[in-house]
Design a protein around this motif. Structure first.
Motif, PDB file in Angstrom:
ATOM      1  N   SER A 121       0.804  -1.224   0.000  1.00  0.00           N
ATOM      2  CA  SER A 121       0.000   0.000   0.000  1.00  0.00           C
ATOM      3  C   SER A 121       0.832   1.267   0.000  1.00  0.00           C
ATOM      4  CB  SER A 121      -0.924   0.000   1.229  1.00  0.00           C
ATOM      5  OG  SER A 121      -0.171  -0.054   2.422  1.00  0.00           O
ATOM      6  N   VAL A 122       2.153   1.151  -0.073  1.00  0.00           N
ATOM      7  CA  VAL A 122       3.016   2.340  -0.041  1.00  0.00           C
ATOM      8  C   VAL A 122       2.974   3.032  -1.399  1.00  0.00           C
ATOM      9  CG1 VAL A 122       5.397   3.113   0.197  1.00  0.00           C
ATOM     10  CG2 VAL A 122       4.492   1.389   1.740  1.00  0.00           C
ATOM     11  N   SER A 123       2.853   4.356  -1.371  1.00  0.00           N
ATOM     12  CA  SER A 123       2.780   5.135  -2.612  1.00  0.00           C
ATOM     13  C   SER A 123       4.172   5.453  -3.127  1.00  0.00           C
ATOM     14  CB  SER A 123       2.004   6.429  -2.367  1.00  0.00           C
ATOM     15  OG  SER A 123       2.685   7.226  -1.408  1.00  0.00           O
ATOM     16  N   GLN A 124       4.192   5.944  -4.381  1.00  0.00           N
ATOM     17  CA  GLN A 124       5.467   6.335  -4.974  1.00  0.00           C
ATOM     18  C   GLN A 124       6.065   7.549  -4.264  1.00  0.00           C
ATOM     19  OE1 GLN A 124       6.568   4.060  -6.984  1.00  0.00           O
ATOM     20  NE2 GLN A 124       5.925   4.465  -9.085  1.00  0.00           N
ATOM     21  N   THR A 125       5.195   8.407  -3.737  1.00  0.00           N
ATOM     22  CA  THR A 125       5.691   9.602  -3.038  1.00  0.00           C
ATOM     23  C   THR A 125       6.449   9.230  -1.770  1.00  0.00           C
ATOM     24  OG1 THR A 125       3.802  10.859  -3.874  1.00  0.00           O
ATOM     25  CG2 THR A 125       5.005  11.798  -2.026  1.00  0.00           C
ATOM     26  N   GLU A 126       5.883   8.305  -0.990  1.00  0.00           N
ATOM     27  CA  GLU A 126       6.545   7.884   0.242  1.00  0.00           C
ATOM     28  C   GLU A 126       7.859   7.179  -0.058  1.00  0.00           C
ATOM     29  OE1 GLU A 126       5.506   5.309   4.290  1.00  0.00           O
ATOM     30  OE2 GLU A 126       4.013   5.567   2.689  1.00  0.00           O
ATOM     31  N   LEU A 127       7.880   6.379  -1.125  1.00  0.00           N
ATOM     32  CA  LEU A 127       9.118   5.715  -1.514  1.00  0.00           C
ATOM     33  C   LEU A 127      10.186   6.728  -1.912  1.00  0.00           C
ATOM     34  CD1 LEU A 127      10.520   2.966  -2.130  1.00  0.00           C
ATOM     35  CD2 LEU A 127       9.663   3.200  -4.462  1.00  0.00           C
ATOM     36  N   PHE A 128       9.782   7.777  -2.628  1.00  0.00           N
ATOM     37  CA  PHE A 128      10.728   8.812  -3.038  1.00  0.00           C
ATOM     38  C   PHE A 128      11.262   9.578  -1.835  1.00  0.00           C
ATOM     39  CE2 PHE A 128      11.447  13.284  -4.196  1.00  0.00           C
ATOM     40  CZ  PHE A 128      12.475  13.125  -5.103  1.00  0.00           C
ATOM     41  N   ASP A 180       2.197  14.560 -17.250  1.00  0.00           N
ATOM     42  CA  ASP A 180       1.457  13.961 -16.136  1.00  0.00           C
ATOM     43  C   ASP A 180       2.359  13.094 -15.278  1.00  0.00           C
ATOM     44  OD1 ASP A 180      -0.615  13.319 -14.505  1.00  0.00           O
ATOM     45  OD2 ASP A 180      -1.482  11.798 -15.819  1.00  0.00           O
ATOM     46  N   MET A 181       3.354  12.461 -15.884  1.00  0.00           N
ATOM     47  CA  MET A 181       4.280  11.629 -15.113  1.00  0.00           C
ATOM     48  C   MET A 181       5.299  12.476 -14.358  1.00  0.00           C
ATOM     49  SD  MET A 181       5.031   8.411 -17.669  1.00  0.00           S
ATOM     50  CE  MET A 181       5.964   7.548 -16.424  1.00  0.00           C
ATOM     51  N   PRO A 209       1.553   7.074 -15.748  1.00  0.00           N
ATOM     52  CA  PRO A 209       0.868   8.388 -15.704  1.00  0.00           C
ATOM     53  C   PRO A 209       0.056   8.542 -14.426  1.00  0.00           C
ATOM     54  CG  PRO A 209       0.663   7.419 -17.880  1.00  0.00           C
ATOM     55  CD  PRO A 209       1.297   6.380 -17.026  1.00  0.00           C
ATOM     56  N   GLY A 210       0.334   9.628 -13.716  1.00  0.00           N
ATOM     57  CA  GLY A 210      -0.328   9.868 -12.441  1.00  0.00           C
ATOM     58  C   GLY A 210       0.403   9.266 -11.258  1.00  0.00           C
ATOM     59  N   GLN A 211       1.313   8.344 -11.510  1.00  0.00           N
ATOM     60  CA  GLN A 211       2.121   7.702 -10.462  1.00  0.00           C
ATOM     61  C   GLN A 211       3.573   7.656 -10.907  1.00  0.00           C
ATOM     62  OE1 GLN A 211       0.426   3.866  -9.681  1.00  0.00           O
ATOM     63  NE2 GLN A 211      -1.352   4.692  -8.608  1.00  0.00           N
ATOM     64  N   LEU A 219      12.576   8.223 -10.976  1.00  0.00           N
ATOM     65  CA  LEU A 219      13.308   9.024 -11.963  1.00  0.00           C
ATOM     66  C   LEU A 219      12.603  10.352 -12.259  1.00  0.00           C
ATOM     67  CD1 LEU A 219      15.157   7.600 -15.015  1.00  0.00           C
ATOM     68  CD2 LEU A 219      13.692   9.570 -15.331  1.00  0.00           C
ATOM     69  N   PRO A 220      11.314  10.381 -12.660  1.00  0.00           N
ATOM     70  CA  PRO A 220      10.689  11.696 -12.923  1.00  0.00           C
ATOM     71  C   PRO A 220      10.584  12.556 -11.671  1.00  0.00           C
ATOM     72  CG  PRO A 220       9.064   9.934 -13.017  1.00  0.00           C
ATOM     73  CD  PRO A 220      10.390   9.272 -12.965  1.00  0.00           C
ATOM     74  N   ARG A 221      10.405  11.971 -10.512  1.00  0.00           N
ATOM     75  CA  ARG A 221      10.331  12.784  -9.297  1.00  0.00           C
ATOM     76  C   ARG A 221      11.695  13.400  -8.980  1.00  0.00           C
ATOM     77  NH1 ARG A 221       5.664  11.848  -6.203  1.00  0.00           N
ATOM     78  NH2 ARG A 221       4.323  10.225  -7.102  1.00  0.00           N
ATOM     79  N   SER A 222      12.766  12.669  -9.238  1.00  0.00           N
ATOM     80  CA  SER A 222      14.102  13.239  -9.015  1.00  0.00           C
ATOM     81  C   SER A 222      14.355  14.403  -9.963  1.00  0.00           C
ATOM     82  CB  SER A 222      15.169  12.154  -9.200  1.00  0.00           C
ATOM     83  OG  SER A 222      14.984  11.092  -8.287  1.00  0.00           O
ATOM     84  N   LEU A 223      13.977  14.254 -11.226  1.00  0.00           N
ATOM     85  CA  LEU A 223      14.147  15.355 -12.175  1.00  0.00           C
ATOM     86  C   LEU A 223      13.334  16.572 -11.756  1.00  0.00           C
ATOM     87  CD1 LEU A 223      13.989  13.349 -15.530  1.00  0.00           C
ATOM     88  CD2 LEU A 223      15.995  14.400 -14.510  1.00  0.00           C
ATOM     89  N   ASP A 224      12.100  16.352 -11.301  1.00  0.00           N
ATOM     90  CA  ASP A 224      11.260  17.476 -10.894  1.00  0.00           C
ATOM     91  C   ASP A 224      11.863  18.202  -9.691  1.00  0.00           C
ATOM     92  OD1 ASP A 224       8.627  18.914 -11.095  1.00  0.00           O
ATOM     93  OD2 ASP A 224       8.424  18.116  -9.063  1.00  0.00           O
ATOM     94  N   MET A 225      12.408  17.472  -8.730  1.00  0.00           N
ATOM     95  CA  MET A 225      13.006  18.118  -7.564  1.00  0.00           C
ATOM     96  C   MET A 225      14.272  18.882  -7.936  1.00  0.00           C
ATOM     97  SD  MET A 225      14.264  16.307  -4.036  1.00  0.00           S
ATOM     98  CE  MET A 225      15.135  17.238  -2.788  1.00  0.00           C
TER      99      MET A 225
END
Length: 864
Positions: free
Chosen positions: A81-88, A197-198, A125-127, A131-137
């Motif tokens: 149940s862990v989301s991608q945000t918590e993993l990041f 979206d990703m 898409p949407g999750q 990699l995309p979260r690191s680029l966004d940060m």
């Protein structure tokens, strides 16, 4: 050190000072949800750091046939149940912070095929994944401080150069006008909504350690390692439908700082997260994937996405970037999506798929071997060579394990029962990887310029001509005083917030004064006041920066202590686990000892029973032997009596003959013409029954002495005696009988083993063989043959006869009696002298052997 002829000597950079501080490899575990609810699950999340594996039904692992349950600990366990945000937040965000601070990082996903590695790294898409979260940060943090395109330029040797604005503008125009390939999409162009979206996240992450007095630029590259060859996924190749050109593999090289890099790899400068992810997606379409029985899009190669961040400080005025290459800091973050280990029997691979699976498994095996050697070197103090060069994956990331950055690993597992065996191996590797420690990277040096240069450059205003009223002067000196900012406790949470609040108030008042000065105009006196205030603020900022440095050092000490405590706790847990294992092993050994003792006691009892049974059997056999001996003694006595009776009968027949002879002699002495004696017939020899029943009759008249001396017959010689020469083969094991019954062959060659030399000189062969007969006596056999010359010049023996020699001992009973006159008489009272002579003459010497006696054999026999 000199290189080969024709090349300049290679210069080695000065060695970096060794860093005693080490951090263990961060290993995290993520459990993928089951495909269907009816599937059997073999993984259970026990806590936030521990999972437990249950052996599926039918899979027995221990000796007792019971199902084995094992637990594995990680730095953090992420459930279904862990989301991608918590993993990041837990895994990738600290690596992005280190990247902006000038430190390297390595993050790779590891697991069985179909365990969710690509989803964890890329997302959907949407999750969005890591990699995309690191680029966004990254771009949220350095967005306002990015340099113009082509100001930073790669030197094709894993380094960066800085160009001035004019050169950057010329190169930008040249690339836009002359490149035949499509330009790299910029942030101003329209981006695919799916990619946006990703990349776009719910919360905008920003790093805290961004240096505002530096300019940044981001370069990305994307490669894959397929069949242990490196290919550039961003390389543009011209399309040729007739004869397509295959992609060229790249090689690994080492830069001047001993860091490994891919030579000739294309590095694209990007200015936004969307642009960077679009470059990644363009290379992702070229990656090798295939459809297998376990995964519809199974990765057939290891993919490596490298984010390289170049940063250089501004000059003293905060206007331009320093043109010094030594001041440029390059840090990189490698995001690795390893291909999953698989068994060809389960995936149904054939042809090229089998070769791909073999190379994947071999590279993962090399990674495991490197981790094992590193762990052994660190725990046992050995200095074994780590086999990095056995695989391109380990050779490329050699620097990270040598202390050039942090290393983290996400172990992705599929909880279904079919993957239990592969998951067990993955868990063992992950548990071993956590014990490897990597040297902590060194902090990058801070430029010696005064901080806040960019901000001061932006806040510069125009000249001021008018004087400031006296109220402003009073405002300047009426700023709120700064509270005490001395830090004595690293856990002090009051001093710093109070100091920050006071500085914010002073900054707000200062901003109000600047705005008023710009609106009303300032005199030179007020300007000097502001400069004095700026110097005071800079002094305070420097002091705060110094205190922050001290606090950072304290935090580092605390972190080191925490890491040491964690290491000791981990070591304690490991020792406790080993103690549990040893206790279990001790229990097993004790059970084995008890079972062996019980078995030994059982065998001792069985041995005692067998010994008692043996003693009873011996007693029984002794009784049987005594009975048999008694029976044979009686039988021998009976036979002796029978022989005595037979000899008495023979003596009786001899007496009758003597009586007849005596009568004839007496009649021949009467006067007158002698008449011929009547012809007497030979008396009938009584049978054995008649001898037993009839009494022995003996002549009462004495027997006359013989008129002549009995002649001893000569020995009959063997018919084979002649000019033939014999080979007398007598084995050394033969027993000497001690009688005259010995085979004697004159002029024979005696040998204990036949040989060609002896056979060539003789034409006859005899072998003396001894064995025990049925009555217990030794029986000698003479095996005779002829020596035949063969056509090849050798000799062969052809056996023609076998003679048997047996020794028999017969005792002649003495029946002599003495008469009243003292002379020996026979049993019937007659004189026994003649009878004794005749009896002795009846015992003659003759040969008793086989029908065909050999030459020179002599022996004693008994005539009955």
């Amino acid at each position: 050190m000199f290189s080969r002829k024709g090349k300049t000597p290679r210069r080695h950079p000065p060695k970096k000072p060794p860093n005693s501080q080490k951090d263990p490899v961060g290993v995290y575990c993520r459990v993928r949800p089951l495909g269907t609810e009816n599937e059997e699950c073999c993984i259970e999340v026990i806590s936030s750091t521990t999972i437990q594996l249950h052996a599926p039904e039918g899979f027995k692992t221990n000796r007792n046939g019971e199902y084995k349950e094992t637990q594995y600990s990680f730095k953090k366990v992420f459930g279904v149940s862990v989301s991608q945000t918590e993993l990041f937040d837990f895994v990738a965000k600290p690596l992005v912070d280190d990247l902006i601070s000038g430190k390297n990082g390595l993050l790779f996903t590891y697991g069985v095929t179909g365990s969710g590695k690509t989803f964890t790294m890329t997302g959907s898409p949407g999750q969005g994944g890591l990699l995309p979260r690191s680029l966004d940060m990254i771009f949220n943090s350095i967005g306002p401080y990015q340099a113009k395109r082509y100001v930073f330029k790669t030197d094709d040797k894993n380094g960066m150069e800085v160009q001035n604005d004019v050169d950057a503008l010329l190169e930008r125009q040249k690339r836009e006008n002359n490149l035949p390939v499509p330009k790299t999409p910029s942030s101003r162009q329209k981006v695919d909504p799916e990619i946006a979206d990703m990349v776009k996240q719910e919360e905008a992450y920003k790093a805290d350690g961004v240096d505002e007095d530096s300019s940044y630029s981001v370069f990305v590259s994307y490669i894959e390692i397929y069949n242990n060859y490196i290919y550039d996924l961003l390389e543009e190749t011209p399309d040729d439908a007739i004869k397509p050109k295959p992609p060229q593999s790249k090689i690994l090289r080492e830069d001047q700082n001993h860091n490994m890099y891919v030579a000739g790899c294309m590095e694209v400068e990007v200015k936004s997260a969307e642009e960077a992810f679009q470059v990644f997606w363009r290379g992702q379409k070229k990656r090798k994937v295939a459809n297998t029985r376990l995964n519809r899009e199974s990765s057939r190669s290891h993919s490596v996405f490298i984010i390289k961040l170049a940063q250089a400080p501004l000059d003293a005025d905060g206007d331009n970037i320093l043109q010094d290459k030594n001041q440029v800091t390059v840090s990189q973050l490698c995001l690795v999506d390893l291909a999953g280990s698989e068994r060809t029997g389960r995936t149904g691979a054939e042809g090229n798929r089998i070769r791909e699976a073999g190379n994947i498994n071999q590279s993962l095996l090399t990674l495991r071997t490197c981790i094992e050697v590193l762990r052994e070197n660190q725990m046992c103090g050995t200095n074994k060579m780590v086999p990095y060069r056995d695989s391109k994956v380990t050779h490329l990331f050699k620097n990270y394990f040598d202390g050039e950055g942090k290393v983290k690993m996400i172990v992705c597992v599929n909880p279904k029962a079919d993957d239990y065996e592969e998951t067990l191996l993955v868990m063992r590797f992950a548990e071993m990887t956590q014990e490897v420690e990597v040297a902590r990277p060194m902090d990058r040096p801070i430029c010696g310029f005064t901080p806040g240069r960019r901000h001061r450059n932006q806040e510069r205003g125009g000249p001021v001509d008018r004087d400031m009223p006296l109220v402003v002067d009073n405002l300047v000196y009426s700023l709120p005083p700064l509270p005490s900012c001395e830090l004595t406790d690293p856990h002090d949470d009051i001093t710093l917030p109070r100091l920050i609040e006071a500085l914010q108030n002073r900054h707000r008042i200062r901003q109000m004064m600047i705005d008023g000065c710009l609106n009303l105009g300032c005199s030179n006196v007020i300007k000097s006041k502001f400069q004095e205030l700026d110097s005071n603020l800079i002094t305070r900022d420097n002091f705060i920066h110094e205190q922050n440095g001290k606090l950072f050092e304290k935090d580092k000490v605390i972190q080191n202590n925490k890491s040491e405590i964690e290491r000791l706790e981990k070591k304690t847990r490991m020792q406790e686990h080993k103690i549990d294992i040893l206790q279990k092993a001790t229990k097993i050994y004790e059970d084995d000892k008890r079972s062996l003792q019980h078995e030994l006691e059982t065998r001792d009892q069985r041995l005692h029973r067998e010994q008692s049974e043996k003693r009873r059997m011996e007693q029984r056999m002794q009784g049987v032997v005594s009975d048999t001996q008694l029976r044979w003694e009686k039988e021998c006595e009976r036979r002796v009596n029978a022989m005595q009776l037979e000899m008495q009968n023979k003596l009786w027949v001899k007496d009758e003959k003597l009586k007849q002879l005596k009568a004839i002699v007496t009649e021949s002495k009467t006067p007158g013409r002698p008449e011929p004696p009547p012809r007497q017939t030979q008396p009938k020899r009584p049978s054995r029954e008649e001898k037993r029943s009839a009494p022995a009759k003996r002549s009462a008249s004495p027997s006359p002495l013989p008129t002549s001396t009995p002649v001893r017959p000569l020995h009959r010689r063997s018919r084979s005696a002649g000019g033939e020469k014999w080979v007398d083969h007598k084995p050394t094991t033969n027993v000497d009988l001690g009688t005259v019954l010995q085979p004697v062959i004159p002029n024979a060659i005696q040998v204990s083993a036949p040989n060609e030399k002896a056979l060539s000189k003789c034409d006859r062969y005899v072998l003396t063989h001894q064995e025990v007969a049925s009555d217990g006596e030794i029986q000698t056999k003479l095996i005779k043959g002829e020596v035949i010359k063969t056509r090849g010049g050798g000799q062969a023996v052809q056996f023609t006869d076998i003679e048997t020699l047996r020794q028999e001992i017969t005792t002649v009973p003495s029946r002599k009696r003495r008469s009243s006159e003292g002379k020996p008489t026979n049993g019937d009272g007659s004189d026994g002298t003649w009878t004794d002579v005749e009896t002795r003459c009846s015992v003659a010497l003759e040969m008793r052997a086989g029908s065909n006696m050999g030459p020179g054999f002599e022996g004693h026999g008994i005539t009955k």
